[in-house]
Design an enzyme around this catalytic site. Structure first.
Site, mmCIF file in Angstrom:
data_model
loop_
_atom_site.group_PDB
_atom_site.id
_atom_site.type_symbol
_atom_site.label_atom_id
_atom_site.label_comp_id
_atom_site.label_asym_id
_atom_site.label_seq_id
_atom_site.Cartn_x
_atom_site.Cartn_y
_atom_site.Cartn_z
ATOM 1 N N GLY A 146 0.685 -1.310 -0.010
ATOM 2 C CA GLY A 146 -0.652 0.093 -0.222
ATOM 3 C C GLY A 146 0.675 1.215 0.348
ATOM 4 N N PRO A 166 5.369 -4.483 -0.434
ATOM 5 C CG PRO A 166 7.089 -3.797 -0.818
ATOM 6 C CD PRO A 166 6.599 -5.215 -0.317
ATOM 7 N NE ARG A 201 -0.174 2.080 -5.630
ATOM 8 C CZ ARG A 201 -0.898 2.017 -6.741
ATOM 9 N NH1 ARG A 201 -1.287 2.985 -7.362
ATOM 10 N NH2 ARG A 201 -2.258 1.293 -6.268
ATOM 11 N NE ARG A 242 -3.371 2.639 -10.766
ATOM 12 C CZ ARG A 242 -3.773 3.413 -10.598
ATOM 13 N NH1 ARG A 242 -3.224 4.654 -10.855
ATOM 14 N NH2 ARG A 242 -3.983 4.446 -9.154
ATOM 15 C CE1 TYR A 298 -8.811 0.782 -8.912
ATOM 16 C CE2 TYR A 298 -7.189 1.579 -10.302
ATOM 17 C CZ TYR A 298 -7.470 0.908 -9.877
ATOM 18 O OH TYR A 298 -8.039 -1.160 -9.875
ATOM 19 C CB CYS A 309 -15.260 2.623 -29.781
ATOM 20 S SG CYS A 309 -14.777 2.623 -31.099
ATOM 21 C CD GLU A 310 -15.928 2.158 -23.435
ATOM 22 O OE1 GLU A 310 -16.426 2.835 -22.168
ATOM 23 O OE2 GLU A 310 -16.629 1.002 -23.070
ATOM 24 C CE1 TYR A 312 -1.451 -3.947 -9.008
ATOM 25 C CE2 TYR A 312 -1.050 -1.677 -8.118
ATOM 26 C CZ TYR A 312 -1.182 -3.180 -7.641
ATOM 27 O OH TYR A 312 -0.817 -3.429 -6.028
HETATM 28 N N1 LLP Z 1 -0.738 -7.119 -0.616
HETATM 29 C C1 LLP Z 1 -2.329 -7.509 -1.067
HETATM 30 C C2 LLP Z 1 -2.467 -8.753 -0.265
HETATM 31 C C3 LLP Z 1 -2.362 -6.996 -1.890
HETATM 32 O O1 LLP Z 1 -3.702 -6.910 -1.817
HETATM 33 C C4 LLP Z 1 -1.992 -5.703 -2.503
HETATM 34 C C5 LLP Z 1 -2.433 -4.875 -3.511
HETATM 35 C C6 LLP Z 1 -0.508 -6.009 -1.901
HETATM 36 C C7 LLP Z 1 -0.243 -6.111 -0.803
HETATM 37 C C8 LLP Z 1 -0.027 -4.279 -3.405
HETATM 38 O O2 LLP Z 1 -0.499 -3.221 -2.708
HETATM 39 P P1 LLP Z 1 0.811 -1.952 -2.753
HETATM 40 O O3 LLP Z 1 1.738 -2.107 -2.516
HETATM 41 O O4 LLP Z 1 0.955 -2.216 -5.016
HETATM 42 O O5 LLP Z 1 -0.128 -0.926 -3.090
HETATM 43 N N2 LLP Z 1 -5.007 -2.084 -9.178
HETATM 44 C C9 LLP Z 1 -5.030 -0.582 -7.941
HETATM 45 C C10 LLP Z 1 -4.671 -1.478 -7.079
HETATM 46 C C11 LLP Z 1 -5.153 -2.491 -6.256
HETATM 47 C C12 LLP Z 1 -4.326 -3.339 -5.415
HETATM 48 C C13 LLP Z 1 -5.205 -4.736 -4.754
HETATM 49 N N3 LLP Z 1 -3.988 -5.402 -3.848
HETATM 50 C C14 LLP Z 1 -4.331 0.412 -8.487
HETATM 51 O O6 LLP Z 1 -3.685 0.403 -9.795
HETATM 52 O O7 LLP Z 1 -4.333 1.365 -7.797
#
Ligand code: LLP
Length: 432
Positions: free
Chosen positions: A245, A288, A290, A327, A331, A358-359, A387
């Site tokens: 996150g 991590p 992202r 994205r 979002y 086409c959107e 992502y």
């Molecule tokens: N661990 C678990 C169990 C997760 O579900 C996720 C992300 C992460 C780790 C990694 O999170 P990060 O560090 O990448 O924030 N598609 C969305 C993001 C969805 C994240 C889902 N889970 C976007 O493009 O913002």
């Protein structure tokens, strides 16, 4: 952070010391380019920062952010573990030769086939999501085996991020609530099961989080729960996975906190808190995704033209679409971009960047100041490493772009551009 772009004497952007026009000449557009050194640097930032003289730690890369065989190899070389959430991610990791003992299998809805695959390949840790899954897994696991499992808990913490990427509100589909009395019973069952080695809890509160406090609150709440479990059930929680996150920089509205400062500090807090609660500090894991890849990624598009609508809106048309950049539509995410072949030219006008789908919602960037674009100029969108490739689709039967790693003046194709033939690969004719 991302704004330290490197521009050469030709007024072109360089990625990993490679001129973007060189990349376009060799690989075409649309193209995903990953600065390999930046990814490796982020891995090291996590590994070096998340250390403590007493507390044991582990960094797990959340592969959903960006995965392919080369990325698995990179993560293996850097010494991180890997989080997979589907048979497809697991298959990729196994196929790449990633050490299975360092794979964590997540997901709220793992199929029997996926669980069997995890067992057959001796995946290191299975993160159980709920009671149903516990039952399913206990029927599948061989009697003479002991598998490492964690339980995903929902500590009910509200991370301040987009609703779609927030995961621990009380009605979230992920994990079991720490406020639900049935959870205690489930923990006892898992712990007592002869085939399960219950090591601890996993939780993940959301993505693109900028507040250190959300993580602190998560850690403290979870530790209190560990103490509660120890007191109520006499079970020592040996490991605590706090999920991912960590926020990344997309535009100047984003202010990710410094990992170098935050990571050691949170471990100290965790250790102190554990002492206060009278429990042995568990091993702390983080996941991590992202933060490791987002800022290392760039999408290169060729501009085909512009259009001023009757209503006065100015569009720039590029040769990609929401199929390779979802994205913004999903979002309302914001991005920055430049004309990669005219980096120092004066920005003159506000544009909406759109593609071929086409959107009406096919928006890549809603508002961006650019120099007046000309046909065949190159648009580079920043921070597209997480992502993007992993969420790309074939909507409108558009082809998925290639992925190239660039670093130290060299490039390496890691995913081939799709061909029209690829689109037909799974199609079966009616045959009449
Ligand atoms: N661990 C678990 C169990 C997760 O579900 C996720 C992300 C992460 C780790 C990694 O999170 P990060 O560090 O990448 O924030 N598609 C969305 C993001 C969805 C994240 C889902 N889970 C976007 O493009 O913002």
């Amino acid at each position: 952070m991302s704004n330290n772009w490197s521009v050469n004497q030709l007024n072109h952007l360089e990625i990993g010391e490679v001129d973007v026009l060189e990349l376009v000449k060799n690989y075409g557009t649309p193209l995903y380019v990953m600065d390999e050194s930046k990814i490796r640097k982020q891995c090291k930032t996590f590994l070096n920062g998340f250390q403590h003289h007493i507390v044991k730690t582990e960094i797990i890369y959340a592969s959903k952010a960006f995965l392919n065989l080369s990325m698995c190899e990179l993560i293996k070389e850097e010494g991180l573990s890997l989080d997979v959430v589907s048979g497809g991610e697991m298959f990729t990791a196994i196929h790449s030769g990633f050490p299975v003992s360092k794979i964590f299998f997540h997901g709220n809805n793992k199929s029997v086939e996926e669980l069997k695959m995890a067992l057959e390949h001796r995946i290191g840790t299975i993160v159980i999501d709920n009671a149903d899954e516990f039952n399913r897994l206990s029927l599948l696991v061989e009697k003479d085996r002991k598998i490492r499992v964690m339980l995903r808990i929902n500590p009910g913490i509200d991370a301040h991020t987009h609703e779609y990427i927030r995961t621990t509100k009380n009605d979230s589909k992920f994990g079991v609530s720490i406020f639900d009395p049935k959870t205690l019973f489930l923990i006892q069952l898992i712990h007592n099961h002869p085939s399960f080695d219950f090591v601890g809890f996993h939780s993940h509160i959301g993505s693109q989080i900028f507040e250190e406090n959300s993580f602190k609150e998560l850690a403290v709440t979870n530790l209190k729960y560990c103490a509660h479990i120890q007191k109520q059930l006499g079970i020592e929680v040996k490991e605590l996975n706090l999920g991912g996150g960590f926020g990344a920089h997309y535009t100047n509205e984003d202010h990710p906190f410094s990992l170098e400062t935050f990571l050691p500090k949170i471990l100290d807090t965790i250790h102190q808190e554990s002492i206060g609660l009278g429990i042995k500090t568990p091993k702390i894991l983080i996941e991590p995704g992202r933060a490791i890849v987002a800022e290392a990624g760039y999408t290169l598009y060729t501009i085909s033209g512009t259009k001023e609508t009757f209503g006065g809106k100015n569009f720039v048309f590029v040769d990609g679409s929401m199929a390779d950049h979802i994205r913004t539509a999903l979002y309302q995410a914001k991005y920055n971009a430049s004309l990669g072949n005219r980096m120092m030219d004066k920005v003159e006008k506000n544009y909406t960047v759109t593609g071929k789908a086409c959107e009406t919602g096919d928006i890549i960037i809603k508002d961006i100041m650019l120099p007046i674009p000309k046909e065949n100029d190159l648009l580079v969108v920043y921070s597209t490493g997480a992502y993007h490739y992993s969420m790309s689709s074939n909507y409108n039967r558009l082809l998925k772009p290639a992925v190239v790693f660039a670093s130290n003046g060299k490039t390496k194709l890691v995913v081939k551009r799709e061909t029209y033939q690829d689109l037909l690969r799974s199609d079966i004719r009616l045959g009449k």
